[in-house]
Design an enzyme around this catalytic site. Structure first.
Site, short mmCIF file in Angstrom:
data_model
loop_
_atom_site.label_atom_id
_atom_site.label_comp_id
_atom_site.label_asym_id
_atom_site.label_seq_id
_atom_site.Cartn_x
_atom_site.Cartn_y
_atom_site.Cartn_z
N THR A 42 59.85 4.67 -65.68
CA THR A 42 59.65 4.95 -64.26
C THR A 42 59.56 3.66 -63.47
O THR A 42 58.98 2.68 -63.93
CB THR A 42 58.38 5.80 -64.01
OG1 THR A 42 57.27 5.19 -64.66
CG2 THR A 42 58.56 7.22 -64.49
N GLU A 108 56.10 7.17 -58.72
CA GLU A 108 56.87 6.73 -59.89
C GLU A 108 58.19 7.48 -59.91
O GLU A 108 58.21 8.71 -60.00
CB GLU A 108 56.12 7.05 -61.17
CG GLU A 108 54.78 6.36 -61.27
CD GLU A 108 54.06 6.83 -62.52
OE1 GLU A 108 54.63 6.70 -63.61
OE2 GLU A 108 52.95 7.35 -62.39
C1 LIG Z 1 59.20 13.95 -63.91
C2 LIG Z 1 57.82 13.44 -64.19
C3 LIG Z 1 56.78 14.36 -64.36
C4 LIG Z 1 55.49 13.93 -64.62
N1 LIG Z 1 54.48 14.85 -64.76
C5 LIG Z 1 53.22 14.44 -64.98
C6 LIG Z 1 52.13 15.36 -65.10
O1 LIG Z 1 52.29 16.59 -64.95
N2 LIG Z 1 50.89 14.89 -65.36
C7 LIG Z 1 50.65 13.54 -65.49
O2 LIG Z 1 49.50 13.17 -65.71
N3 LIG Z 1 51.63 12.63 -65.36
C8 LIG Z 1 52.91 13.05 -65.10
N4 LIG Z 1 53.91 12.14 -64.96
C9 LIG Z 1 53.58 10.72 -64.92
C10 LIG Z 1 53.66 10.08 -66.27
O3 LIG Z 1 52.51 10.37 -66.98
C11 LIG Z 1 53.81 8.58 -65.99
O4 LIG Z 1 55.05 8.36 -65.39
C12 LIG Z 1 53.69 7.80 -67.24
O5 LIG Z 1 52.38 7.87 -67.70
C13 LIG Z 1 54.10 6.34 -67.04
O6 LIG Z 1 53.16 5.67 -66.29
P1 LIG Z 1 53.28 4.09 -66.14
O7 LIG Z 1 54.62 3.80 -65.49
O8 LIG Z 1 52.14 3.74 -65.24
O9 LIG Z 1 53.18 3.50 -67.49
C14 LIG Z 1 55.22 12.54 -64.71
C15 LIG Z 1 56.26 11.62 -64.54
C16 LIG Z 1 57.55 12.05 -64.29
C17 LIG Z 1 58.65 11.06 -64.12
#
Ligand SMILES: Cc1cc2nc3c(=O)[nH]c(=O)nc-3n(C[C@H](O)[C@H](O)[C@H](O)COP(=O)(O)O)c2cc1C
Length: 176
Positions: A42, A108
């Site tokens: 992301t 993100e």
């Molecule tokens: C399409 C998509 C759906 C996501 N859904 C959730 C979710 O339902 N709950 C959540 O806690 N994080 C969700 N995330 C976030 C991810 O947990 C997060 O992008 C990941 O932990 C990476 O974080 P970082 O870039 O800070 O390492 C989602 C991310 C994306 C791209």
């Protein structure tokens, strides 16, 4: 919580207010979970500029959204391979990542394209066109990953409709 069911296509046939929402900024490092752990790199967009805050405020809820994104090129000078400079579908998480209990709100963007190199520090532009679901806390990492994979399918299917596809040509994106 288990993943919730959602339609295969989300949002009306034609985008309605508040969409389109225009976001841009220099990509920041997140917590490093996205790419390796979740198979979903992301691009974190800063919530520091007034423009970003004003635009993100137009998104009434935290949650998972879809739209299009493009790496931004300063001064119109392309520094990317042509295939990396195109506009691609994206899914975006806007909020606090409840599964990981983040303290700060983040934007993100997961662009559905395999880029040749890291995009950290590069500019990115995104047009948000619709909402998929709220952010959830899951029983397992596998359940979160499964829901993210479903979001990617729903995002692509939702964006394939003509009233959405036309935003690839929006002047906010650099047209080659
Ligand atoms: C399409 C998509 C759906 C996501 N859904 C959730 C979710 O339902 N709950 C959540 O806690 N994080 C969700 N995330 C976030 C991810 O947990 C997060 O992008 C990941 O932990 C990476 O974080 P970082 O870039 O800070 O390492 C989602 C991310 C994306 C791209």
């Amino acid at each position: 919580m288990a993943g919730r069911t959602r339609p295969d296509v989300c949002g009306p046939a034609v985008p309605e207010a508040p969409y389109p929402v225009y976001l841009d900024g220099l990509v920041e490092h997140g917590f490093g979970r996205g790419g390796k752990k979740l198979n979903t790199p992301t691009a974190n967009l800063p919530l520091s500029s007034q423009h970003a805050v004003a635009e993100s405020t137009r998104l009434a809820e935290t949650g998972i959204y879809y739209g299009f994104a493009q790496l931004d090129v300063p001064n119109g000078e392309s520094i990317y391979p042509p295939v990396d400079a195109k506009v691609y579908p994206m899914v975006m998480s806007f909020g606090y990542n409840p599964h990981f209990a983040n303290k700060d709100k983040t934007i993100e963007v997961h662009v559905m394209h395999g880029y040749a190199a890291d995009f950290y520090g590069k500019g990115m532009r995104a047009i948000v066109l619709g909402y998929i679901r709220p952010e959830l806390k899951y029983d397992s990492l596998e359940a979160l990953i499964a829901d993210i994979e479903k979001d990617k399918q729903v995002g692509i299917a939702s964006l394939e409709r003509p009233a959405y596809t036309k935003y690839i040509q929006d002047p906010f994106f650099r047209q080659s």
